[in-house]
Design an enzyme around this catalytic site. Sequence first.
Site, PDB file in Angstrom:
ATOM      1  N   GLY A   1      -1.748   5.131  -3.775  1.00 15.48           N
ATOM      2  CA  GLY A   1      -2.421   3.851  -3.960  1.00 15.48           C
ATOM      3  C   GLY A   1      -2.401   3.351  -5.381  1.00 15.48           C
ATOM      4  O   GLY A   1      -3.273   2.599  -5.800  1.00 15.48           O
TER       5      GLY A   1
ATOM      6  N   ALA B   1       0.852  -1.192   0.000  1.00 22.31           N
ATOM      7  CA  ALA B   1       0.000   0.000   0.000  1.00 22.31           C
ATOM      8  C   ALA B   1       0.882   1.234   0.000  1.00 22.31           C
ATOM      9  O   ALA B   1       1.898   1.277   0.693  1.00 22.31           O
ATOM     10  CB  ALA B   1      -0.895   0.018   1.233  1.00 22.31           C
ATOM     11  N   CYS B   2       0.519   2.226  -0.801  1.00 21.02           N
ATOM     12  CA  CYS B   2       1.277   3.483  -0.792  1.00 21.02           C
ATOM     13  C   CYS B   2       0.301   4.648  -0.660  1.00 21.02           C
ATOM     14  O   CYS B   2      -0.913   4.436  -0.548  1.00 21.02           O
ATOM     15  CB  CYS B   2       2.115   3.624  -2.054  1.00 21.02           C
ATOM     16  SG  CYS B   2       1.142   3.665  -3.567  1.00 21.02           S
ATOM     17  N   ILE B   3       0.813   5.858  -0.683  1.00 24.40           N
ATOM     18  CA  ILE B   3      -0.036   7.017  -0.399  1.00 24.40           C
ATOM     19  C   ILE B   3      -1.085   7.235  -1.494  1.00 24.40           C
ATOM     20  O   ILE B   3      -2.282   7.283  -1.218  1.00 24.40           O
ATOM     21  CB  ILE B   3       0.809   8.300  -0.236  1.00 24.40           C
ATOM     22  CG1 ILE B   3       1.937   8.081   0.779  1.00 24.40           C
ATOM     23  CG2 ILE B   3      -0.072   9.482   0.152  1.00 24.40           C
ATOM     24  CD1 ILE B   3       1.542   8.013   2.217  1.00 24.40           C
TER      25      ILE B   3
ATOM     26  N   THR C   1       2.354   0.847  -4.980  1.00 28.46           N
ATOM     27  CA  THR C   1       1.632  -0.332  -4.503  1.00 28.46           C
ATOM     28  C   THR C   1       1.806  -1.513  -5.464  1.00 28.46           C
ATOM     29  O   THR C   1       2.132  -2.627  -5.050  1.00 28.46           O
ATOM     30  CB  THR C   1       0.122  -0.008  -4.380  1.00 28.46           C
ATOM     31  OG1 THR C   1      -0.029   1.053  -3.443  1.00 28.46           O
ATOM     32  CG2 THR C   1      -0.674  -1.209  -3.913  1.00 28.46           C
TER      33      THR C   1
END
Lengths: 101, 152
Positions: A12, A8-10, A16
């Site tokens: 998304g 998961a990343c900021i 990710t």
Amino acid sequence: MKIVAVSACIAGLAHTYMAKTKLEKEASKRGYDIKVETQGAMGIENKISEEEAKNADVAIFAVDTNVSERDRFSGKPVLEVGTKEAIKNIEDVLNRAEKLI
Amino acid sequence: MQNEKVSIEKDNILFDLDVKDYREVISTLSDLLYENHVINSKEEFNNAVIERENDISTSIGNELAIPHGKSESVLHSSIALAVLKNKIKWGGEGNDEVKYVFMLAIEDRDKGNKHLQVLANLSSHLMDDDFVKEFKKAESKDQLFKIVNKIN
């Protein structure tokens, strides 16, 4: 070895999916079973069930944000790294996960 | 015209871009997206991308960077691509040198539509050494366009 992982990343989107691809490639290179759940802009995809989490030897979180439904992994050894570590140093990430077992 | 099968429109590709630093790449690509009606505010989008970049640099190794911004100024989620004339140092990320810049513009309210899926696919493909090798060989905008859109 069975691995469950969450990426998961900021935003998304980009990191990710890159982290997911890297994890899958390196794990299969080492002959491990892996399932990578993405928690991104399109919601949760490839979701890891309670059962799958329970049967795994180790969990890897490649995340820059919080993991949703983290309870599934309670009691498991967890390696938490940023998505960029998974993208740039995947071998090191898997080495560290191996040491947790 | 927006084509769902196309991950990067030809108009959103710059080849041999001559710039001195990552801020200049981002602002040039923001201008391009504005001209192509992908975003409705250069400044707002540019700031969103720079802010994201300051958070964690988006250099991903292999001479690639993927700056991105999710902003209300984005009219439809898209990707712009710049191949730089010369490698540049990318942001605060050690000594990473970057030559290929994929900039993602993400609609604020975009959730689970087809176009997002295309952007996610491209992100995965950037981890594929064969794909990366192939587009690094491109010698023109037309060639790049063909290679990056083969992946869907």
